[in-house]
Scaffold this motif. Structure first.
Motif, PDB file in Angstrom:
ATOM      1  N   LEU A   1      34.765  29.583  43.144  1.00  0.00           N
ATOM      2  CA  LEU A   1      35.862  29.097  42.355  1.00  0.00           C
ATOM      3  C   LEU A   1      35.897  29.854  40.980  1.00  0.00           C
ATOM      4  N   SER A   2      34.732  29.792  40.334  1.00  0.00           N
ATOM      5  CA  SER A   2      34.438  30.175  39.270  1.00  0.00           C
ATOM      6  C   SER A   2      34.405  31.775  39.051  1.00  0.00           C
ATOM      7  N   ALA A   3      33.944  32.449  40.078  1.00  0.00           N
ATOM      8  CA  ALA A   3      33.894  33.980  40.206  1.00  0.00           C
ATOM      9  C   ALA A   3      35.428  34.579  40.377  1.00  0.00           C
ATOM     10  N   PHE A   4      36.605  33.515  40.672  1.00  0.00           N
ATOM     11  CA  PHE A   4      37.815  34.087  40.597  1.00  0.00           C
ATOM     12  C   PHE A   4      38.829  33.677  39.598  1.00  0.00           C
ATOM     13  N   ARG A   5      37.967  32.853  38.714  1.00  0.00           N
ATOM     14  CA  ARG A   5      38.777  32.244  37.767  1.00  0.00           C
ATOM     15  C   ARG A   5      38.709  33.065  36.611  1.00  0.00           C
ATOM     16  N   PRO A   6      40.016  33.518  36.061  1.00  0.00           N
ATOM     17  CA  PRO A   6      40.335  34.458  34.797  1.00  0.00           C
ATOM     18  C   PRO A   6      39.404  33.727  33.370  1.00  0.00           C
ATOM     19  N   SER A   7      38.631  34.415  32.855  1.00  0.00           N
ATOM     20  CA  SER A   7      38.280  34.044  31.693  1.00  0.00           C
ATOM     21  C   SER A   7      38.080  35.136  30.709  1.00  0.00           C
TER      22      SER A   7
END
Length: 157
Positions: free
Chosen positions: A64-70
């Motif tokens: 999930l964190s890999a695909f979360r925009p940041s």
């Protein structure tokens, strides 16, 4: 309406997620092939199933964190440090598998992981790791009466 921007996934968390899913699958497979069952309470296989579930949950979190925009700029991974930690884990697993025991395995784990974090006092780290490994072994084996993998050093105690 504003068009949605396509976000490319963050590679290191994706790689970690894949590794965590693989570890979860191996742990689950190993638990499903255990033959010793507890007559009462929770068996070792139940604990292994729980650990496999935790690895899978961690994998999902990383995915999930890999695909979360940041807005945070992605740092490059220190693959040399990752390799040292991998070597440390292989040292622990290998020493237990070869019959060298918990103390030697945890000594290698401590010293090589300290090296991954940039510490250069390898001999001192071996001594510290041996001391910590001995204390942990004695606490688990003598105080809690839980068996840890034994090798030549553990048989002295």
């Amino acid at each position: 309406m504003t068009p949605k921007t396509i976000h490319s996934p963050n590679r290191p968390p994706m790689v970690i997620a894949v590794v965590l899913f693989a570890i979860a699958a191996i742990t689950y497979w190993d638990a499903s092939h255990m033959t010793a069952r507890a007559a009462y309470g929770m068996s070792a296989s139940a604990a292994s199933y729980f650990v496999a579930l935790l690895f899978a949950v961690l994998g999902i979190g990383h995915l999930l964190s890999a695909f979360r925009p940041s807005d945070v700029e992605v740092e490059t991974a220190d693959w040399k440090a990752v390799a040292w930690v991998g070597l440390a884990l292989c040292g622990l697993i290998g020493s237990i598998w070869l019959g060298a025991g918990f103390i030697i395995g945890s000594t290698l784990l401590f010293a090589l992981t300290a090296r991954a974090f940039g510490r250069r006092a390898f001999l001192a780290d071996l001594c510290l790791g041996a001391g910590i490994g001995l204390i942990v072994f004695l606490l688990f084996n003598k105080l809690l009466t839980l068996a840890l993998p034994q090798g030549p050093l553990e048989r002295l105690f």
